[in-house]
Design a protein around this motif. Structure first.
Motif, short mmCIF file in Angstrom:
data_model
loop_
_atom_site.label_atom_id
_atom_site.label_comp_id
_atom_site.label_asym_id
_atom_site.label_seq_id
_atom_site.Cartn_x
_atom_site.Cartn_y
_atom_site.Cartn_z
N VAL A 125 0.84 -1.19 0.00
CA VAL A 125 0.00 0.00 0.00
C VAL A 125 0.88 1.25 0.00
CG1 VAL A 125 -1.68 1.33 1.34
CG2 VAL A 125 -1.93 -1.16 1.11
N ARG A 126 1.91 1.22 0.79
CA ARG A 126 2.80 2.40 0.88
C ARG A 126 3.42 2.75 -0.47
NH1 ARG A 126 6.47 3.31 5.94
NH2 ARG A 126 4.37 3.64 6.63
N GLU A 127 3.90 1.73 -1.19
CA GLU A 127 4.53 1.97 -2.49
C GLU A 127 3.56 2.46 -3.54
OE1 GLU A 127 6.96 -0.87 -4.82
OE2 GLU A 127 7.89 -1.26 -2.88
N HIS A 128 2.30 2.08 -3.43
CA HIS A 128 1.30 2.42 -4.44
C HIS A 128 0.23 3.39 -3.92
CE1 HIS A 128 3.12 -1.35 -5.82
NE2 HIS A 128 2.96 -0.81 -7.02
N GLU A 129 0.57 4.10 -2.88
CA GLU A 129 -0.40 4.99 -2.22
C GLU A 129 -1.00 6.02 -3.18
OE1 GLU A 129 -0.65 7.75 1.78
OE2 GLU A 129 1.21 6.73 1.29
N GLU A 130 -0.17 6.62 -4.01
CA GLU A 130 -0.65 7.65 -4.94
C GLU A 130 -1.67 7.08 -5.93
OE1 GLU A 130 1.42 10.45 -8.24
OE2 GLU A 130 2.45 10.29 -6.30
N GLN A 131 -1.36 5.91 -6.49
CA GLN A 131 -2.28 5.27 -7.44
C GLN A 131 -3.57 4.84 -6.75
OE1 GLN A 131 0.95 4.48 -7.04
NE2 GLN A 131 1.94 4.19 -9.02
#
Length: 55
Positions: free
Chosen positions: A25-31
């Motif tokens: 989730v942290r790595e893809h938070e923006e998406q």
């Protein structure tokens, strides 16, 4: 596949980690924030079945 919201999508990805290896989730938070405006979230995947037999 159809997901009613981002939370449901994240739950699914937690249950099938092989679908998106290394997903966090942290790595893809923006998406994920961008997807929050989309309802339902629809995803299509191509799948195939391999059947092997011994000769």
């Amino acid at each position: 596949m159809r997901f009613r919201d981002v939370g449901t999508l994240v739950e699914y990805l937690a249950m099938v980690p092989w679908d998106v290896p290394g997903f966090t989730v942290r790595e893809h938070e923006e998406q994920l924030h961008a997807l929050a405006a989309v309802r339902p979230i629809e995803v299509s995947q191509r799948r195939f079945r391999i059947i092997a037999t011994l000769l």
